[in-house]
Design an enzyme around this catalytic site. Structure first.
Site, mmCIF file in Angstrom:
data_model
loop_
_atom_site.group_PDB
_atom_site.id
_atom_site.type_symbol
_atom_site.label_atom_id
_atom_site.label_comp_id
_atom_site.label_asym_id
_atom_site.label_seq_id
_atom_site.Cartn_x
_atom_site.Cartn_y
_atom_site.Cartn_z
ATOM 1 N N LYS A 1 0.840 -1.202 0.000
ATOM 2 C CA LYS A 1 0.000 0.000 0.000
ATOM 3 C C LYS A 1 0.876 1.252 0.000
ATOM 4 C CE LYS A 1 -3.833 2.073 2.673
ATOM 5 N NZ LYS A 1 -4.744 1.905 3.818
ATOM 6 N N SER B 1 -9.793 2.461 3.068
ATOM 7 C CA SER B 1 -8.866 3.146 2.199
ATOM 8 C C SER B 1 -7.945 2.201 1.430
ATOM 9 C CB SER B 1 -8.003 4.099 3.040
ATOM 10 O OG SER B 1 -7.182 3.368 3.944
ATOM 11 N N SER C 1 -10.330 0.133 7.349
ATOM 12 C CA SER C 1 -9.747 0.243 6.007
ATOM 13 C C SER C 1 -9.081 -1.014 5.469
ATOM 14 C CB SER C 1 -8.737 1.387 5.970
ATOM 15 O OG SER C 1 -9.399 2.616 6.068
#
Length: 495
Positions: free
Chosen positions: A78, A158, A182
């Site tokens: 990420k 997210s 998330s």
């Protein structure tokens, strides 16, 4: 072997050990899949050179017989994790061009274990969002579709890029972070597994901060066994992070027996929301039945302060964000706005932040600054902290009464269409976190397991919440649920 990118971590690890495949072959299969999936917009900084270099090193290591479980396995990272010499932007314009001189502890531990980084994954800007629509790189697209409908769906947020990439078999697994759901919400939206460990289990050092008392890294994988394998490599004490726990990391995979006889699973009555879709209600009831059939005892429990969790979270998280994001000022790193003649330092700050932060980040910074301001600190922030303590105590009381894990829905709906929840009402978007934020406020481990499809063929997830530091036990309960649910659906390939 064909379709190497479709293997799970466990399958690929075993194939590597047996000499049926090399890490270079696995990595090349993933790189090819990534290049063919640009429409999903999951990978935003591709690193094929680093990937192949690490894959070659991993093959040597495996040959030498000195290889941990993650060695040679291609994964995505990420964009919130700082990676040395590779853009680490947190999906924000304000960090445009930032290439750290250091590596986050979690990505370093994965690299040390021999994992192969394929590239950086898209996300909501500074991890603020539930739909991956706040990214400077543009929206991530969910590989799943509703029936024969071509509408693009959100992968959740997210960690939307991580979820989309794992669901579409672009990588074998990915790192995510979870501040209010998330990891678990996007996992549920894309039919994969995602676990947020206990706060302090994974180091936060080198991960761009959103809300420091809530953020926690975790793996996003194709199944529960893979989550156990990857989580073990990500955990461990880090002296560079003062909130990192000095606890031994167990062999989580060895704890996956699937035997949950005699375990007590709590069903919290407060999670029965008004207007909850019948499909979610049914999935939840079916999940409880599956666990009962596996030998667990299902008990009704009460978590009375649940109704205050979202408001408390949306005071605490923005307050911490406004404090953490104060460092992005155009002085030391990242983007600096063009200044006009006569502009001073105040104008530089104002212009840099106005240009560099997206609307959702600006909104949360303003909310956070407001609740921390002199006249409102006690009315909002201190009150939210007290509520947080009560929420944590609710869980402690339930666990003290002998409950081993808690079963809830992971999300209030299946994936929705991109653009369907417009900026007009951000509160609607915030409601997506209704089942997940309590876990962050209490610092507990939580896992989302895919458990069924809705009427339109979209995946739905169930969440299990565990006792602090007992991720192994939680993973085993999730493993039993996964076995009972038998979820094997994959998105039809249209990209």
């Amino acid at each position: 072997m064909t379709d190497l990118n479709k293997l799970s971590l466990a399958e690929a690890r075993d194939a590597l050990r047996d000499g049926d495949v090399t890490s270079v072959e696995l990595t090349e299969a993933c790189l090819k899949a990534i290049d063919a999936a640009d429409v999903l917009n999951a990978f935003v900084h591709k690193t094929p050179e680093i990937a192949l270099e690490r894959a070659k090193a991993a093959d040597e290591r495996i040959k030498a017989g000195d290889a941990p479980a993650m060695c040679g396995l291609p994964i995505g990272i990420k964009d919130l994790f700082c990676t040395k010499g590779v853009p680490s932007q947190a999906a924000s314009k304000i960090l445009d061009g930032f290439k750290p001189e250091y590596e986050s502890t979690v990505s370093q531990q994965l690299a040390d274990a021999g994992a192969v980084m394929l590239g950086k994954l898209n996300m909501d800007e500074f991890a603020m969002g539930s739909s991956n629509e706040t990214s400077v790189y543009g929206n991530v697209v969910n590989p799943w579709r509703r029936g024969n409908d071509d509408a693009q769906l959100t992968p959740g947020g997210s960690s939307g890029g991580s979820a989309s990439a794992v669901a579409a078999d672009l990588c074998l697994a990915a790192t995510g972070t979870d501040t209010g759901g998330s990891i678990r919400q996007p996992a549920a939206f894309t039919g994969i597994t995602g676990i947020k460990p206990t706060y302090g289990r994974c180091s936060r050092w080198g991960i761009v901060a959103f809300a420091s008392s809530l953020d926690q890294a975790g793996p996003m994988t194709k199944n529960v066994r893979d989550a156990a394998i990857m989580l073990e490599a990500m955990c461990g004490h880090d002296p560079k992070d003062s909130t990192s726990a000095e606890l031994a990391v167990p062999n989580f995979e060895a704890m996956l027996t699937g035997d949950i006889k005699g375990k007590k699973i709590g069903i919290p009555k407060e999670y029965r929301m008004d207007g909850m879709p019948a499909e979610i209600e049914k999935l939840w009831a079916d999940g409880a039945e599956m666990l009962r059939d596996a030998g667990a005892e299902i008990v009704d429990i009460s978590l009375p302060h649940t109704k205050y969790a979202l408001p408390a979270y949306y005071v605490i998280a923005p307050a911490e964000a406004s404090s953490n994001l104060a460092r992005y000022d155009g002085v030391r790193y990242g983007r600096r706005a063009q200044l006009a003649q006569g502009d001073g330092i105040t104008e530089m700050y104002e212009k840099t932040r106005a240009e560099g932060f997206g609307h959702e980040v600006q909104r949360r910074v303003m909310v956070g600054t407001y609740v921390l301001s002199a006249g409102f600190y006690d009315a909002y922030y201190n009150r939210a902290r007290k509520v947080r303590t009560l929420i944590k105590k609710d869980f402690e009381d339930v666990f003290a009464a002998g409950v081993d894990a808690i079963l809830t829905p992971a999300t209030p709906s299946a994936a929705f269409g991109l653009g369907e929840m417009t900026e007009a009402d951000p509160v609607q978007m915030y409601l997506n976190d209704v089942f997940t934020v309590t876990v962050n406020l209490a610092g507990l481990p939580g896992i989302s397991v895919p458990a069924g499809l809705d009427g339109q063929g979209l995946p739905l997830g169930l969440q299990l919440i565990g006792r602090p530091w007992e991720e192994g036990d939680l993973l085993n309960t999730a493993y039993a649920l996964e076995n009972a649910a038998g979820f094997v659906a994959k998105p039809g390939k249209w990209w």
